[in-house]
Design a protein around this motif. Structure first.
Motif, PDB file in Angstrom:
ATOM      1  N   LEU A   1       0.834  -1.200   0.000  1.00  0.00           N
ATOM      2  CA  LEU A   1       0.000   0.000   0.000  1.00  0.00           C
ATOM      3  C   LEU A   1       0.866   1.247   0.000  1.00  0.00           C
ATOM      4  CD1 LEU A   1      -2.496  -1.011   2.839  1.00  0.00           C
ATOM      5  CD2 LEU A   1      -2.767  -1.413   0.388  1.00  0.00           C
ATOM      6  N   SER A   2       0.474   2.245  -0.767  1.00  0.00           N
ATOM      7  CA  SER A   2       1.089   3.570  -0.721  1.00  0.00           C
ATOM      8  C   SER A   2       0.023   4.576  -0.327  1.00  0.00           C
ATOM      9  CB  SER A   2       1.685   3.945  -2.080  1.00  0.00           C
ATOM     10  OG  SER A   2       2.744   3.087  -2.424  1.00  0.00           O
ATOM     11  N   TYR A   3       0.430   5.600   0.421  1.00  0.00           N
ATOM     12  CA  TYR A   3      -0.572   6.561   0.878  1.00  0.00           C
ATOM     13  C   TYR A   3       0.080   7.883   1.243  1.00  0.00           C
ATOM     14  CZ  TYR A   3       1.154   4.774   5.361  1.00  0.00           C
ATOM     15  OH  TYR A   3       1.966   4.373   6.398  1.00  0.00           O
ATOM     16  N   LEU A   4      -0.741   8.919   1.288  1.00  0.00           N
ATOM     17  CA  LEU A   4      -0.283  10.256   1.674  1.00  0.00           C
ATOM     18  C   LEU A   4       0.020  10.290   3.170  1.00  0.00           C
ATOM     19  CD1 LEU A   4      -3.036  12.272  -0.233  1.00  0.00           C
ATOM     20  CD2 LEU A   4      -0.683  11.872  -0.983  1.00  0.00           C
TER      21      LEU A   4
ATOM     22  N   ARG B   1       2.603  -4.231   3.365  1.00  0.00           N
ATOM     23  CA  ARG B   1       3.801  -3.392   3.286  1.00  0.00           C
ATOM     24  C   ARG B   1       3.353  -1.964   3.024  1.00  0.00           C
ATOM     25  NH1 ARG B   1       7.035  -4.996  -1.484  1.00  0.00           N
ATOM     26  NH2 ARG B   1       5.797  -3.427  -2.563  1.00  0.00           N
ATOM     27  N   PHE B   2       3.883  -1.015   3.801  1.00  0.00           N
ATOM     28  CA  PHE B   2       3.468   0.383   3.699  1.00  0.00           C
ATOM     29  C   PHE B   2       4.553   1.233   3.051  1.00  0.00           C
ATOM     30  CE2 PHE B   2       1.150  -0.343   7.989  1.00  0.00           C
ATOM     31  CZ  PHE B   2       0.119  -0.993   7.339  1.00  0.00           C
ATOM     32  N   ASP B   3       4.116   2.210   2.244  1.00  0.00           N
ATOM     33  CA  ASP B   3       4.997   3.255   1.722  1.00  0.00           C
ATOM     34  C   ASP B   3       4.263   4.578   1.842  1.00  0.00           C
ATOM     35  OD1 ASP B   3       7.445   1.969   0.696  1.00  0.00           O
ATOM     36  OD2 ASP B   3       6.075   0.909  -0.648  1.00  0.00           O
ATOM     37  N   GLN B   4       4.778   5.473   2.687  1.00  0.00           N
ATOM     38  CA  GLN B   4       4.200   6.804   2.818  1.00  0.00           C
ATOM     39  C   GLN B   4       4.939   7.717   1.850  1.00  0.00           C
ATOM     40  OE1 GLN B   4       3.346   8.444   6.858  1.00  0.00           O
ATOM     41  NE2 GLN B   4       4.663  10.125   6.218  1.00  0.00           N
ATOM     42  N   LEU B   5       4.222   8.230   0.830  1.00  0.00           N
ATOM     43  CA  LEU B   5       4.875   8.888  -0.287  1.00  0.00           C
ATOM     44  C   LEU B   5       4.135  10.158  -0.701  1.00  0.00           C
ATOM     45  CD1 LEU B   5       5.256   5.647  -2.441  1.00  0.00           C
ATOM     46  CD2 LEU B   5       7.078   6.702  -1.087  1.00  0.00           C
ATOM     47  N   SER B   6       4.803  10.962  -1.531  1.00  0.00           N
ATOM     48  CA  SER B   6       4.148  12.117  -2.138  1.00  0.00           C
ATOM     49  C   SER B   6       3.253  11.642  -3.276  1.00  0.00           C
ATOM     50  CB  SER B   6       5.197  13.094  -2.678  1.00  0.00           C
ATOM     51  OG  SER B   6       5.934  12.488  -3.735  1.00  0.00           O
TER      52      SER B   6
ATOM     53  N   GLN C   1       6.384  20.926  -4.745  1.00  0.00           N
ATOM     54  CA  GLN C   1       6.390  19.595  -5.346  1.00  0.00           C
ATOM     55  C   GLN C   1       5.265  18.705  -4.794  1.00  0.00           C
ATOM     56  OE1 GLN C   1      10.223  17.671  -5.202  1.00  0.00           O
ATOM     57  NE2 GLN C   1      11.275  19.405  -6.110  1.00  0.00           N
ATOM     58  N   CYS C   2       4.649  19.125  -3.700  1.00  0.00           N
ATOM     59  CA  CYS C   2       3.539  18.354  -3.124  1.00  0.00           C
ATOM     60  C   CYS C   2       2.242  18.705  -3.858  1.00  0.00           C
ATOM     61  CB  CYS C   2       3.388  18.667  -1.634  1.00  0.00           C
ATOM     62  SG  CYS C   2       4.834  18.280  -0.639  1.00  0.00           S
ATOM     63  N   GLN C   3       1.463  17.681  -4.188  1.00  0.00           N
ATOM     64  CA  GLN C   3       0.219  17.919  -4.912  1.00  0.00           C
ATOM     65  C   GLN C   3      -0.740  18.794  -4.116  1.00  0.00           C
ATOM     66  OE1 GLN C   3      -3.003  16.703  -4.130  1.00  0.00           O
ATOM     67  NE2 GLN C   3      -4.021  17.240  -6.053  1.00  0.00           N
ATOM     68  N   ILE C   4      -0.730  18.651  -2.789  1.00  0.00           N
ATOM     69  CA  ILE C   4      -1.644  19.432  -1.956  1.00  0.00           C
ATOM     70  C   ILE C   4      -1.352  20.936  -2.032  1.00  0.00           C
ATOM     71  CG2 ILE C   4      -0.234  19.205   0.137  1.00  0.00           C
ATOM     72  CD1 ILE C   4      -2.837  19.070   1.738  1.00  0.00           C
TER      73      ILE C   4
ATOM     74  N   SER D   1       6.240  31.936   4.976  1.00  0.00           N
ATOM     75  CA  SER D   1       7.564  32.001   5.597  1.00  0.00           C
ATOM     76  C   SER D   1       8.296  30.668   5.581  1.00  0.00           C
ATOM     77  CB  SER D   1       7.435  32.451   7.058  1.00  0.00           C
ATOM     78  OG  SER D   1       6.741  31.473   7.818  1.00  0.00           O
ATOM     79  N   PHE D   2       7.545  29.574   5.359  1.00  0.00           N
ATOM     80  CA  PHE D   2       8.153  28.250   5.527  1.00  0.00           C
ATOM     81  C   PHE D   2       7.391  27.244   4.673  1.00  0.00           C
ATOM     82  CE2 PHE D   2       8.697  24.172   7.671  1.00  0.00           C
ATOM     83  CZ  PHE D   2      10.043  24.174   8.027  1.00  0.00           C
ATOM     84  N   GLU D   3       8.142  26.351   4.008  1.00  0.00           N
ATOM     85  CA  GLU D   3       7.533  25.296   3.201  1.00  0.00           C
ATOM     86  C   GLU D   3       8.111  23.949   3.621  1.00  0.00           C
ATOM     87  OE1 GLU D   3       6.871  27.774  -0.980  1.00  0.00           O
ATOM     88  OE2 GLU D   3       8.679  26.522  -0.706  1.00  0.00           O
ATOM     89  N   GLY D   4       7.256  22.915   3.668  1.00  0.00           N
ATOM     90  CA  GLY D   4       7.709  21.593   4.075  1.00  0.00           C
ATOM     91  C   GLY D   4       7.059  20.504   3.244  1.00  0.00           C
ATOM     92  N   PHE D   5       7.661  19.322   3.284  1.00  0.00           N
ATOM     93  CA  PHE D   5       7.158  18.203   2.493  1.00  0.00           C
ATOM     94  C   PHE D   5       6.119  17.361   3.240  1.00  0.00           C
ATOM     95  CE2 PHE D   5      10.893  18.923  -0.164  1.00  0.00           C
ATOM     96  CZ  PHE D   5      10.385  18.664  -1.430  1.00  0.00           C
TER      97      PHE D   5
END
Length: 302
Positions: free
Chosen positions: A95-98, A124-129, A197-200, A218-222
């Motif tokens: 599984l992949s998920y946000l 199996r987990f994958d936390q991804l963009s 680069q994040c879809q959100i 002022s600040f950007e994060g992934f």
């Protein structure tokens, strides 16, 4: 020609480097070279040409690779189907998920175990963009994804719920005592938001535009945890998915948004017409047939 030689050939073609291919295949470089030389002699053509330390396919090699890749894919599918035939109720489910769904996915699996009793399945987990999730789906690195919908003809999906957007502020912020806020009143506030680069980020920018707000960022994060940490550190306030709002861990407060803004629909997605093992299909069908489990999860958290 044997199956091992075909796997060797495909690996070198993908990596374009004999040393890296030998390392990945866990064989000596000399053995790999001899195997490819024997294959070239049998075929009567050169498959690779040297290019510095790397190699690249010849025109004959590129032609042959297409047939080798399709043949190996069919063989791999056959092996997978055979394992399903032997043990149709077990198997790995990837599984992949946000990141905003990092709490929901384990909840979903626990419901699956509880309702079906299929505790022998492995996950199996994958936390991804979002872009990486799409890439993993198309490349077969993940079976199912929990994400916002994709606009891709090969990907099929079903809506399982939606994310409301909320405003996160530090616990001692003047707005922290309110239950809701009109975004139009936030002109001049400093905002923290997601990396472009994040879809959100596209969605958040659309929200700002819809209410006529020109945010000072002022600040950007992934990741959601980075955004929440920055809010708690008084670097600004942030619009976030409600499922990501962890006020118990971070010293923050969550406010509902009074404005009429679009919700973010969450889908379960898979690649259309690709073979799906019984284990994966059972889980996918459970999620779809169970309805809006995301809403149930949000209700339990509130």
């Amino acid at each position: 020609m044997n199956l091992q030689q075909l796997y060797y050939f495909k690996t070198i073609a993908e990596l374009e480097h004999y040393t890296q291919a030998a390392r990945k295949l866990n064989i000596s470089q000399s053995s790999l070279s001899h195997s490819i030389t024997d294959l070239e002699k049998e075929l009567g053509v050169s498959l690779f040409i040297r290019q510095g330390r790397n190699v690249r396919l010849t025109s004959c090699g590129a032609f042959f690779l297409d047939y080798v890749s399709r043949s190996l894919e069919i063989l791999d599918e056959g092996r997978s189907r055979l394992q399903d035939f032997i043990s149709p109720e077990s198997g790995m489910i990837s599984l992949s998920y946000l990141s905003s769904l990092s709490g929901f996915v384990p909840f979903l699996i626990s419901r699956f175990f509880e309702k079906t009793g299929k505790v022998q399945n492995h996950f199996r987990f994958d936390q991804l963009s979002t872009p990486t999730i799409e890439e993993f789906l198309l490349e077969g690195k993940t079976d199912l994804a929990f994400t916002t919908p994709f606009d891709h003809p090969e990907i099929e999906s079903v809506k399982i719920g939606s994310h409301q957007t909320i405003l996160m502020v530090p616990k001692d912020h003047p707005l922290a005592g309110q239950k809701s806020v009109n975004l139009k009143t936030l002109e001049g506030e400093t905002f923290i938001t997601y990396h472009p680069q994040c879809q959100i980020r596209n969605y958040i920018d659309q929200v700002f535009q819809s209410v006529g707000l020109r945010p000072r960022i002022s600040f950007e994060g992934f990741h959601d945890s980075i955004i929440l940490g920055a809010v708690a550190a008084h670097l600004g306030i942030a619009l976030m998915p409600e499922a990501a709002a962890d006020v118990s861990t971070y010293n923050t407060a969550a406010l509902a948004v009074e404005n009429e803004i679009p919700t973010r629909d969450i889908h379960i997605a898979w690649v259309r017409n690709r073979y799906m093992t019984p284990a994966v299909k059972n889980f996918r069908d459970f999620v779809i047939e169970s309805g809006q489990l995301l809403d149930e999860y949000k209700t339990l958290r509130s």
